[in-house]
Design a protein around this motif. Structure first.
Motif, PDB file in Angstrom:
ATOM      1  N   HIS A 189       0.735  -1.170   0.049  1.00  6.75           N
ATOM      2  CA  HIS A 189      -0.053   0.086   0.088  1.00  6.75           C
ATOM      3  C   HIS A 189       0.913   1.185  -0.045  1.00  6.75           C
ATOM      4  O   HIS A 189       2.083   1.099   0.454  1.00  6.75           O
ATOM      5  CB  HIS A 189      -0.802  -0.181   1.118  1.00  6.75           C
ATOM      6  N   GLY A 190       0.171   2.347  -0.357  1.00  9.12           N
ATOM      7  CA  GLY A 190       1.141   3.653  -0.382  1.00  9.12           C
ATOM      8  C   GLY A 190       1.300   4.173  -1.620  1.00  9.12           C
ATOM      9  O   GLY A 190       1.039   3.427  -2.735  1.00  9.12           O
ATOM     10  N   MET A 191       1.768   5.209  -1.988  1.00  7.34           N
ATOM     11  CA  MET A 191       2.058   6.087  -3.301  1.00  7.34           C
ATOM     12  C   MET A 191       3.333   6.616  -2.836  1.00  7.34           C
ATOM     13  O   MET A 191       3.731   7.192  -1.866  1.00  7.34           O
ATOM     14  CB  MET A 191       1.039   7.067  -3.411  1.00  7.34           C
ATOM     15  N   SER A 192       4.014   6.935  -3.976  1.00  5.51           N
ATOM     16  CA  SER A 192       5.355   7.629  -4.251  1.00  5.51           C
ATOM     17  C   SER A 192       5.071   9.029  -3.906  1.00  5.51           C
ATOM     18  O   SER A 192       4.115   9.756  -4.585  1.00  5.51           O
ATOM     19  CB  SER A 192       5.787   7.256  -5.330  1.00  5.51           C
ATOM     20  N   PRO A 193       5.881   9.825  -3.235  1.00  5.75           N
ATOM     21  CA  PRO A 193       5.633  11.149  -3.173  1.00  5.75           C
ATOM     22  C   PRO A 193       6.101  11.997  -4.303  1.00  5.75           C
ATOM     23  O   PRO A 193       7.218  11.583  -5.028  1.00  5.75           O
ATOM     24  CB  PRO A 193       6.609  11.559  -1.587  1.00  5.75           C
ATOM     25  N   ARG A 194       5.382  12.770  -4.640  1.00  4.89           N
ATOM     26  CA  ARG A 194       5.648  13.857  -5.723  1.00  4.89           C
ATOM     27  C   ARG A 194       6.563  15.069  -5.199  1.00  4.89           C
ATOM     28  O   ARG A 194       7.639  15.266  -5.514  1.00  4.89           O
ATOM     29  CB  ARG A 194       4.327  14.376  -6.380  1.00  4.89           C
ATOM     30  N   ARG A 195       5.969  15.683  -4.119  1.00  8.79           N
ATOM     31  CA  ARG A 195       6.587  16.906  -3.756  1.00  8.79           C
ATOM     32  C   ARG A 195       7.283  16.544  -2.290  1.00  8.79           C
ATOM     33  O   ARG A 195       6.807  16.015  -1.586  1.00  8.79           O
ATOM     34  CB  ARG A 195       5.455  17.990  -3.278  1.00  8.79           C
TER      35      ARG A 195
ATOM     36  N   PHE B 286       7.303   4.110  -1.289  1.00  8.76           N
ATOM     37  CA  PHE B 286       5.759   4.184  -0.893  1.00  8.76           C
ATOM     38  C   PHE B 286       5.285   4.720   0.324  1.00  8.76           C
ATOM     39  O   PHE B 286       6.054   4.414   1.472  1.00  8.76           O
ATOM     40  CB  PHE B 286       4.676   3.275  -0.883  1.00  8.76           C
TER      41      PHE B 286
ATOM     42  N   GLN C 164       2.262   6.329   2.932  1.00  6.00           N
ATOM     43  CA  GLN C 164       0.832   6.188   3.337  1.00  6.00           C
ATOM     44  C   GLN C 164       0.341   6.966   4.690  1.00  6.00           C
ATOM     45  O   GLN C 164       1.075   6.562   5.662  1.00  6.00           O
ATOM     46  CB  GLN C 164       0.312   4.894   3.074  1.00  6.00           C
TER      47      GLN C 164
END
Lengths: 325, 325
Positions: free
Chosen positions: B106-112, B200, B202
């Motif tokens: 789970h989770g997403m890669s940070p963009r900022r 990632f 979350q």
């Protein structure tokens, strides 16, 4: 089949917060749909598809597509259902593009097409046509017969020699289709792009129909003709009449063709092949080599059109004359 | 970021039948990972990642990567865990390619990127290094200092003029790095590619580390240097010492650097910039324009290398000298 627009974690979280679906657990760009960017979006409550509409979809037409999916889903068609946000809206913006969340359908597109697939698709297409009968919105088919000559001319002007030969070959078809195209046949909402990529099966059963972004108001039998081109030819170019009989038979078991539809079917099938041949030819000649999407080879549809030229009777498509009410 | 290999519904079903995970519910090609084809695979029991290893990953090295992920996951690192089939095997074949199923994180890669992200990554990297301490397999770093000159020469031979100028500029760095590169520093398993894409988050917490296909045995402090290049520069090319302090401080709170590592850090950071500059330059010059993957612009790493050239002390990276045990 590409992610045209990258969205950031914070933008997705803010977007999803507009819906009552819990927080984002994961969001993966998926290789599905040719025109738009699609993410598989997992939240605390369920899995969804998040679509960002790219430039090839006209924004003013989005309400038609969104309403259509809602209407069909409400009438039992296994298609994506748009979610409404807390503000009641199904369409909002993400990364400066119109965007919507829809339900996630189980199943996979079949790779090796069988007569059983054709039976299921024929029946589902007829049910889709019946479900669409009382859909109140209309959308003109921008890729019907009146668009074909301009498309052919746009390819004829292209410098590649292969185009010139093909354009000559297609001139006779064009005249025949334009002069013979029916003015009146039963019409309604058609999918207009029901290729195997857009149909899911699970455990042998049809579980989903997706990608309604070519859907429009046109002759219902034309939709069956598009399907027959997409599902009933073998990879060597030969026409599989067993599959066609299954597709047409299953369709007619739910919605029998009228005599006029039956009569017009060879012309509609010929025209459906022209439509996909022309858009593939155009994309083939005009897609930059750096594009994210590999254009489909138009030759497949040239073979299909050559088959349709030689057809003399609707019976050759496995269309049952007795059922043509 | 592409699906190189399309797999059919029947092939996926047969592959998944080798595991005790229930039947396939859906399988979507995802835009994740540059070297391999990845599918998000939903079964009746859970969601997984199905990876098909493409030609850039050497098949004989796959057991190292699979074992490493198993080892790290067993030691509490939030990384994908390979599944074993009913036959005990984690690696099998699909569409004539080696393939494996791993758990879905789970989770997403940070963009900022924020200083908080850098703290989390520094700590996670140190924990990864400690967890890898008793991992028994070794893999040579094929992209370390001894590979750089051949890579530079391969770009120098290229006809594009931009390459010639750059090659001249890099000649001095190359000599400096080759002559000064340490022979002995604490070593072990390193990730070697811990960019934001591969981490990632979350709810503000680091929830996953992915893509271990550059992992190898090398200096641990070099891995920190790779991270500092990836996480602590702003998009305008400036070095953010606040982020660097957070990254290095969090790392050292778990695993303090030795004096030798502290001393060598500027060279390692300079070398880490050279490594990514050279592979990006090579890919930039050699990727065909029709490729599915857009090569990354090498200029970003040229800016970073120019920064490292001017550094005179490890303190400029926010490395705490008192903690350098």
């Amino acid at each position: 089949m590409a992610v045209y627009t990258e969205v950031g974690d914070e933008e997705v979280a803010a977007f999803v917060a507009e819906y009552a679906v819990g927080r984002v657990v994961a969001c993966k760009g998926i290789a599905e749909g040719i025109e738009n960017t699609n993410y598989l979006l997992v939240t605390e409550t369920a899995t969804y598809i998040l679509t960002l509409y790219e430039r090839r979809v006209r924004e003013e037409e989005l309400p038609f597509f969104i309403s259509l999916m809602e209407h069909l889903a409400a009438h039992g068609i296994p298609c994506p259902t748009p979610l409404h946000g807390r503000d009641g809206q199904a369409l909002r913006r993400l990364n400066e593009r119109p965007a919507a969340m829809v339900t996630f359908l189980h199943g996979m597109s079949p790779r090796r097409l069988t007569p059983e697939h054709c039976t299921a698709v024929g029946e589902a297409l007829a049910r889709l046509h019946l479900a669409g009968a009382n859909f109140p919105l209309r959308r003109h088919n921008g890729l019907s017969v009146d668009s074909w000559r301009p498309l052919l001319q746009a390819s004829a002007r292209h410098e590649q020699e292969v185009a010139a030969e093909l354009v000559d070959e297609l001139a006779a078809d064009m005249g025949y289709l334009e002069s013979g195209w029916p003015a009146h046949l039963p019409e309604g909402v058609i999918h207009a792009d029901l290729f195997p990529d857009n149909v899911f099966f699970q455990g042998g059963n049809l579980s989903g129909i997706i990608d309604f972004y070519f859907a429009c108001t046109d002759f219902l039998a034309y939709d069956l003709a598009v399907c027959m081109n997409a599902w009933c030819f073998e990879s060597d170019g030969s026409f599989n009449v067993t599959k066609a009989r299954r597709l047409a038979g299953a369709y007619q078991s739910v919605r029998p063709l009228t005599a006029a539809e039956w009569q017009a079917f060879p012309l509609l099938a010929h025209g459906a092949a022209m439509r996909f041949l022309l858009t593939r030819l155009y994309d083939w000649l005009h897609t930059p080599r750096t594009a994210l999407v590999t254009p489909k080879n138009p030759v497949e549809y040239l073979q299909k059109m050559r088959f349709h030229r030689r057809v003399r009777s609707p019976g050759e498509y496995g269309l049952d004359v007795d059922r043509a009410a």
